[in-house]
Design a protein around this motif. Structure first.
Motif, PDB file in Angstrom:
ATOM      1  N   THR A   1      45.695  41.486  53.073  1.00 60.06           N
ATOM      2  CA  THR A   1      46.150  42.782  52.573  1.00 60.06           C
ATOM      3  C   THR A   1      47.387  43.189  53.356  1.00 60.06           C
ATOM      4  O   THR A   1      47.325  43.395  54.572  1.00 60.06           O
ATOM      5  CB  THR A   1      45.050  43.845  52.724  1.00 60.06           C
ATOM      6  OG1 THR A   1      43.883  43.418  52.020  1.00 60.06           O
ATOM      7  CG2 THR A   1      45.519  45.175  52.163  1.00 60.06           C
TER       8      THR A   1
ATOM      9  N   ARG B   1      40.962  37.080  51.536  1.00 58.64           N
ATOM     10  CA  ARG B   1      41.960  38.081  51.184  1.00 58.64           C
ATOM     11  C   ARG B   1      42.918  38.346  52.350  1.00 58.64           C
ATOM     12  O   ARG B   1      42.520  38.333  53.524  1.00 58.64           O
ATOM     13  CB  ARG B   1      41.287  39.418  50.815  1.00 58.64           C
ATOM     14  CG  ARG B   1      40.451  39.371  49.554  1.00 58.64           C
ATOM     15  CD  ARG B   1      41.318  39.201  48.314  1.00 58.64           C
ATOM     16  NE  ARG B   1      40.530  39.269  47.101  1.00 58.64           N
ATOM     17  CZ  ARG B   1      40.028  38.209  46.480  1.00 58.64           C
ATOM     18  NH1 ARG B   1      40.229  36.994  46.994  1.00 58.64           N
ATOM     19  NH2 ARG B   1      39.333  38.346  45.377  1.00 58.64           N
TER      20      ARG B   1
ATOM     21  N   VAL C   1      47.341  42.911  47.667  1.00 63.32           N
ATOM     22  CA  VAL C   1      46.237  42.056  48.096  1.00 63.32           C
ATOM     23  C   VAL C   1      46.447  40.658  47.535  1.00 63.32           C
ATOM     24  O   VAL C   1      46.716  40.491  46.341  1.00 63.32           O
ATOM     25  CB  VAL C   1      44.876  42.622  47.632  1.00 63.32           C
ATOM     26  CG1 VAL C   1      43.732  41.717  48.108  1.00 63.32           C
ATOM     27  CG2 VAL C   1      44.693  44.050  48.129  1.00 63.32           C
TER      28      VAL C   1
END
Length: 362
Positions: free
Chosen positions: A69, A67, A57
């Protein structure tokens, strides 16, 4: 040239997980979702956040909740532009776990050495005002156990004045505690326990023990021991109201062998200056040696056993005080018989002084 990779994305504005395409252009990238595209975002602003299962992440500097991922195999083109994942922490990852463990061990050893040896040079730097405040907080009135009578106080003051050139800097008290002990505390405080006076057979014996404790005060041993065993926080921060626990710790606290030898040397020197015979102190340690077992130690083993002891063996201390006796010198008793009687019976005469072995005097 550009490359395209599918990743999961949170934009920090909502909790919606988006599947976006990363479009790499040089040292920056865009995020594309259907017909919507955001960016550009410099790779230099990307931060590694954590690992979730098999996924890494990443966040973006200055964008809370933002974020990316990445799961599964990440193409090398993208890996080369992203910050490296961290397993243990920044400097640990940079050094490697093995080297970091060695560095931590060495740092711990240095820290222990500082704790053990720095008090010798740090103690003299502690201001007298701090020393005095700490002493006042610890001593107080010792839970009402201090004994006072006019004649007993006068005898004690005479004894202290004969043993120190600046008796006004010292606060010597007798505590109504039936324990064979004496203790030096911060702020020039020295406390003789009534049990010590009861066991002593002459004022010269008490004079030698008292001079020893004054030696700890004058040589800054008390502050050194506090710094070593209780830390700078206690010294500078004072006590939290549980002064009895700190005094208990100090009663169990041992000085270094060098500190004990210095305090004994101080005692022998001031006894000589005051024309008080050291034979009384030697006799006192002779009797103690029967209690600590050192009287039966073979002479070849005294040095080894004494080295292992937190305090010098009583038999060894007896020998040292005996060697300091000047043959043919006309010594004077530390106190007259009547003064000695008044000092020795001071606690018995003082009906107001509390008694007991406990130290829960908060």
């Amino acid at each position: 040239m550009s490359a395209f990779f599918d990743v999961a994305h949170y934009d920090g504005q909502s909790a919606v997980k988006r599947k976006v395409e990363v479009q790499v252009v040089g040292q920056q990238f865009y995020l594309a979702e259907n017909e919507r595209r955001s960016g550009p975002f410099p790779f230099a602003d990307v931060e590694y956040v954590t690992k979730q299962g098999e996924a890494d992440v990443y966040g973006l500097n200055g964008r809370d909740g933002w974020r990316l991922t990445l799961s599964g195999p990440v193409p090398s083109e993208l890996t080369a532009l992203l910050p490296a994942p961290r397993k243990y922490g920044g400097w640990v990852d940079r050094l490697g776990l093995g080297k970091a463990a060695i560095a931590f061990t060495l740092t711990s050893a240095v820290a222990i050495a500082i704790v053990l040896f720095s008090p010798q040079w740090l103690a003299p730097l502690i201001p007298d005002s701090v020393d005095d405040r700490l002493g006042d907080a610890l001593v107080g009135d010792f839970g009402g156990r201090f004994c006072h009578t006019p004649a007993g106080d006068a005898a004690l003051q005479k004894l202290v004045a004969s043993l120190d050139d600046a008796p006004q800097d010292l606060r010597v008290e007798v505590a109504n505690i039936d324990m064979l002990n004496a203790v030096a505390l911060p702020g020039g405080n020295v406390i003789l326990f009534d049990g010590l006076l009861k066991q002593a057979r002459s004022p010269d014996e008490v004079a030698g023990v008292l001079a020893h404790e004054i030696g700890h005060v004058r040589q800054k041993h008390v502050m050194q021991a506090l710094l070593r065993q209780m830390g700078l926080a206690v010294v500078l921060g004072g006590v939290d109201g549980n002064s009895g626990a700190v005094v208990n710790n100090m009663l169990a606290m041992s000085y270094s062998r060098n500190a004990e030898a210095e305090a004994d040397a101080h005692s022998m020197k001031v006894l000589g200056n005051a024309n008080i015979s050291p034979i009384g102190t030697a006799s006192f340690f002779d009797r103690l040696s029967a209690l600590d077992g050192s009287a039966g130690v073979a002479k070849d083993n005294i040095g080894i056993t004494g080295y292992l002891s937190s305090h010098p063996l009583s038999a060894s201390r007896k020998d040292a005080f005996e060697k300091s006796i000047v043959k043919g010198k006309n010594y004077t008793p530390a106190l007259t018989p009547s003064e000695w009687t008044e000092l020795k019976t001071m606690c018995a005469q003082d009906r107001k002084a509390k008694s007991g072995l406990g130290f829960d005097f908060n």
